[in-house]
Design a protein around this motif. Sequence first.
Motif, PDB file in Angstrom:
ATOM      1  N   MET B 365      -2.278  -3.665  -0.039  1.00 55.39           N
ATOM      2  CA  MET B 365      -2.204  -4.525  -1.217  1.00 55.39           C
ATOM      3  C   MET B 365      -1.344  -3.811  -2.249  1.00 55.39           C
ATOM      4  SD  MET B 365      -3.148  -7.183  -3.015  1.00 55.39           S
ATOM      5  CE  MET B 365      -2.612  -7.440  -4.717  1.00 55.39           C
ATOM      6  N   PRO B 366      -0.155  -4.324  -2.532  1.00 59.54           N
ATOM      7  CA  PRO B 366       0.677  -3.654  -3.536  1.00 59.54           C
ATOM      8  C   PRO B 366      -0.012  -3.688  -4.901  1.00 59.54           C
ATOM      9  CG  PRO B 366       1.882  -5.417  -2.395  1.00 59.54           C
ATOM     10  CD  PRO B 366       0.448  -5.574  -2.041  1.00 59.54           C
ATOM     11  N   ASP B 367       0.146  -2.599  -5.648  1.00 56.93           N
ATOM     12  CA  ASP B 367      -0.368  -2.618  -7.018  1.00 56.93           C
ATOM     13  C   ASP B 367       0.824  -2.478  -7.965  1.00 56.93           C
ATOM     14  OD1 ASP B 367       0.304   0.097  -6.977  1.00 56.93           O
ATOM     15  OD2 ASP B 367      -1.728   0.704  -6.455  1.00 56.93           O
ATOM     16  N   GLY B 380      -3.894   2.566 -10.307  1.00 56.95           N
ATOM     17  CA  GLY B 380      -3.577   2.097  -8.963  1.00 56.95           C
ATOM     18  C   GLY B 380      -4.666   1.239  -8.349  1.00 56.95           C
ATOM     19  N   GLY B 381      -4.307   0.534  -7.323  1.00 54.93           N
ATOM     20  CA  GLY B 381      -5.194  -0.437  -6.698  1.00 54.93           C
ATOM     21  C   GLY B 381      -6.360   0.175  -5.944  1.00 54.93           C
ATOM     22  N   LEU B 382      -6.270   1.447  -5.579  1.00 55.01           N
ATOM     23  CA  LEU B 382      -7.389   2.082  -4.876  1.00 55.01           C
ATOM     24  C   LEU B 382      -8.462   2.554  -5.855  1.00 55.01           C
ATOM     25  CD1 LEU B 382      -5.413   4.303  -2.317  1.00 55.01           C
ATOM     26  CD2 LEU B 382      -6.460   2.059  -1.896  1.00 55.01           C
ATOM     27  N   GLY B 383      -8.118   2.534  -7.148  1.00 57.35           N
ATOM     28  CA  GLY B 383      -9.082   3.000  -8.133  1.00 57.35           C
ATOM     29  C   GLY B 383      -9.360   4.484  -7.978  1.00 57.35           C
TER      30      GLY B 383
END
Lengths: 406, 406
Positions: B365-367, B380-383
């Motif tokens: 999933m691109p952030d 970032g999307g991974l948190g």
Amino acid sequence: MANFDLMRRLARSEGGKIILLVMDGLGGLPMTPDGLTELEAAKTPNLDQLAREGSTGLSIPIARGVEPGSGPAHLALFGYDPLVYDIGRGALEAMGIGLAIGPGDVAARGNFCTVDDSGKIIDRRAGRIDTERATKAVEAVAGITLPGVELIVREVKEHRFALRLRGKGLDHSLHDTDPQATGVAPFPAKASSNAPAAHHTAELINQFIAQAQQRLKDHHPANMLTLRGFAGDPALPQFQDVYKLNPACVAVYPMYKGVSRLVGMDIIDSDAHDEPSDEFKRVADNWPKYDFVFCHIKYTDSRGEDGDFDAKAAVIEQVDKALPALLSLNPDTLIVTGDHSTPAKLRSHSWHPVPTLLWAPKTHMPDRSQSFGERECIAGGLGQFPATDLLPLALAHAHRLERFGA
Amino acid sequence: MANFDLMRRLARSEGGKIILLVMDGLGGLPMTPDGLTELEAAKTPNLDQLAREGSTGLSIPIARGVEPGSGPAHLALFGYDPLVYDIGRGALEAMGIGLAIGPGDVAARGNFCTVDDSGKIIDRRAGRIDTERATKAVEAVAGITLPGVELIVREVKEHRFALRLRGKGLDHSLHDTDPQATGVAPFPAKASSNAPAAHHTAELINQFIAQAQQRLKDHHPANMLTLRGFAGDPALPQFQDVYKLNPACVAVYPMYKGVSRLVGMDIIDSDAHDEPSDEFKRVADNWPKYDFVFCHIKYTDSRGEDGDFDAKAAVIEQVDKALPALLSLNPDTLIVTGDHSTPAKLRSHSWHPVPTLLWAPKTHMPDRSQSFGERECIAGGLGQFPATDLLPLALAHAHRLERFGA
């Protein structure tokens, strides 16, 4: 998971009213590196407005990296750790069509299938026969009697049915008879544990299968059946007890009704052809009677599974368009989320965290999200959190939890 | 930690291929209030491109605020909770030089040191003698015999060696003999538990030390030794069993090979003078044989420990420059991270969360991160996530996990 001891201690039977709106498989992915997700691409002025006003975040259904099935994903939304409450889908399906599963009962999901003369499966879903023809096949096998056991066979939808055995000395520790493949015969029922009751139950199921094969002979394409997801009574803690809620469910598919019934929700009548606006009307009609309503939208997931990005976005737009009907009920807390992601790009459920929106105008903390979408939610005020934390958050925002300590 | 029961249940032996690239001590700090970190300052066009395409986040190696050692930090990256799998470095070091630790064995790390006439340590590392001279000292003590025990002493590098005792009735519950200071004599070996086997083992080790002191008399500056990190067989769950992976390790330092071997990885031959590009070539040469390759870059950490900001950034740039060799292998999942932070500013490992990049073009999933650096990773999307969640994420993105539930 929601700490049930803590919830039992803190939950109040008074307070505000809550709507949990779940778009199944809501989370998505861009189809191209520079693209938008389904939710980002959909025109959703109402949801965007709620995102601007309230808090957003990303929920993790089971654990990072774990792709959820629908049953466990919903349990998580209801605050039940799916790793602890690991429930067979047979129980969910049976409960969904109103077949209660009590202590000692054994339930299973069934498929009618088509076998050739040698008994090998040539169509696992009997050509997806319509419900009318399937009902005749159900009638044919419903009359089967087994020694010492009450047997119920009930149509679910199309080729799918549910089965319940009630009697003494049963055990649901059985392997599926569905080989999940064509070109092979259905497996005989087989115990998955050493318990004598499991072997006894396997024997009963094999008697059922043998008689069913006789009775279905002339019901081509539904001339055989397979069984899977054997399950017993999961005896889940109830919403009324844990959260002090009086809860109801509006859903179209049996499985979602099933899991809702298992946690103690009333199931509001619905129609298989309900659009989101129809479902919202049902919520509105029943709103005075409940303080928690779970409303389930199925077709976001279905279109994602189809790989149809535009159609999934269109379902989201339908929901958005109908949303004012829910808002006009003035819920104290409205949560909009998915049970898991189903990106059209992957044509499947996925493990990606799920965009979530919490709107509770009297109590929410606004964040900086400007619209409802995956990448706005990354920076949302709820952060990334286990889905099982959502119910406590909903209760808190509706002033339904006491202070912890003085 | 990665839930091993869950991983055993969900992991598939088919699916995509994974590279885990670890730059040791990757995370850093600005040297001045307005400055950049080492990673932010380094020119890394390739990593930035991956960050733009994929997902970033910050990994927490052990627990918030806890500064990790290299062994536990790597275990965490491999999905093993270091608080549960608390392994003595003696076992890691021994495994790293190919000395297997079996049930009942006791291993330790050793240093040659220099003592004065009164037996007090004047140099804890014997002037960092070269490996050749150290090998002679090792030969001198390797001939020592102890009653009822098979003794192996083996050179590691420079002043460092590893020791293994194999026999009946041994116990590794011993304190270090290394006082971690000069001006004092090495401690005698002492049991850290009341177990008779620990006291017996302490006695054996003291016999070894007494004999070693005699034999090293003429090996100045290596005229004495200290022992630390006594450890037994950690019996870790194996990658093949838990994750259904066929894994390999490319690393230069023994400790990293050691921890990799402990979790079941094949160790690919490497040379102490390997540059990042050499290591990537070794990954490429062995790529067809494995579905998971862990590649370890040591010198980011070393330059951080030196307090040399520019040199650490230069190592990161070396890695970035060589990166196309890894990308050309078309891994399904590429993770770039560190085991912990080693800010040049602190000249030490630190507890700060570690910048992490997950690139899996079919499933990520691109952030909104535009480059690879600490502050981009915050959003970032991974948190922010426990390092132990990284392996499950890597597997998921390579389609190596089954769905949980139906």
